[in-house]
Write an enzyme that holds these catalytic residues in place. Sequence first.
Site, short mmCIF file in Angstrom:
data_model
loop_
_atom_site.label_atom_id
_atom_site.label_comp_id
_atom_site.label_asym_id
_atom_site.label_seq_id
_atom_site.Cartn_x
_atom_site.Cartn_y
_atom_site.Cartn_z
N SER A 176 7.09 16.94 -19.59
CA SER A 176 6.83 16.94 -18.15
C SER A 176 5.38 16.52 -17.93
O SER A 176 4.51 16.81 -18.76
CB SER A 176 7.05 18.33 -17.56
OG SER A 176 6.56 18.41 -16.22
N TYR A 223 5.24 27.50 -17.16
CA TYR A 223 6.04 26.28 -17.35
C TYR A 223 5.19 25.13 -17.88
O TYR A 223 5.54 24.50 -18.88
CB TYR A 223 6.70 25.88 -16.03
CG TYR A 223 7.42 24.55 -16.10
CD1 TYR A 223 8.63 24.43 -16.75
CD2 TYR A 223 6.87 23.40 -15.51
CE1 TYR A 223 9.30 23.21 -16.83
CE2 TYR A 223 7.52 22.19 -15.58
CZ TYR A 223 8.72 22.10 -16.24
OH TYR A 223 9.36 20.89 -16.31
#
Length: 262
Positions: A139, A152
């Site tokens: 990501s 995250y």
Amino acid sequence: MNLNLEGKTALVSGASRGIGLAVVRKLAEEGARVVGVARTITPELEDASALAISADLSTPGGAEAAVKAALAELGGIDILVNNVGAGDPDVMKLGGFLDIDDAQWRDLFNLNFFSAVWMSRAALPSLLERRGAIVNTGSINALVPAQGPVGYSEAKAALVAFSKRLSEEFGPKGVRVNAVSPGGVGTGLWRDPDGFGSRVAASMGMSHSDLLSAMPTAFGVTSGRIAEPEEIAALIVFVASSAAEYLVGANIVIDGGTVKTV
């Protein structure tokens, strides 16, 4: 372009929807036999894959059992796509560092990072034998860690570093390892009416539809839109294929121009 995937075998995690399901479909379209793993099996995954396995990949036992079942079905693994990630939108808390307890850190690291560790460990003997490939779905949050739920971004940063470590150790032995790091993608995480996106919208005092409309501008996406899962899947499948055989240890960002640094 011929990706030379006919007759290849692939294992894809987080495969029931979004990017994972799009990867399963693209691999199958290119001629690969695909086993898809997800906690909840959807009809779409059953239709697209040679075998759909239900497993909790946030546990070592679940990951090991999934790989074992895939090996029994496929006879060996040429491609491993560690795609499972994000987290349960009903559990992830919004807020800053001091608002988040250890449970969220553990949950997000188990799902977004350790699942790839466990899956890779179990699959590597077969991947080494077949001189295969691993693609980890990272990501851009790994590069912009202040964004996203606490834990995250940090887990995705660990996953990108893990990809590089594996590539250094196993690249000389014939296994290519790379990461693909998307920006904002129009998956159910953002678009589902009861998903994480709707919770973010509520926390900001705006409607879900207004949030979705505002995302490209809010995220600074140069292209003016967020990606579709199929666009990310096309890159992942290319990276996994022999057409990209000189691509080793890379983290490829596909974000429509969101990250502004060089």
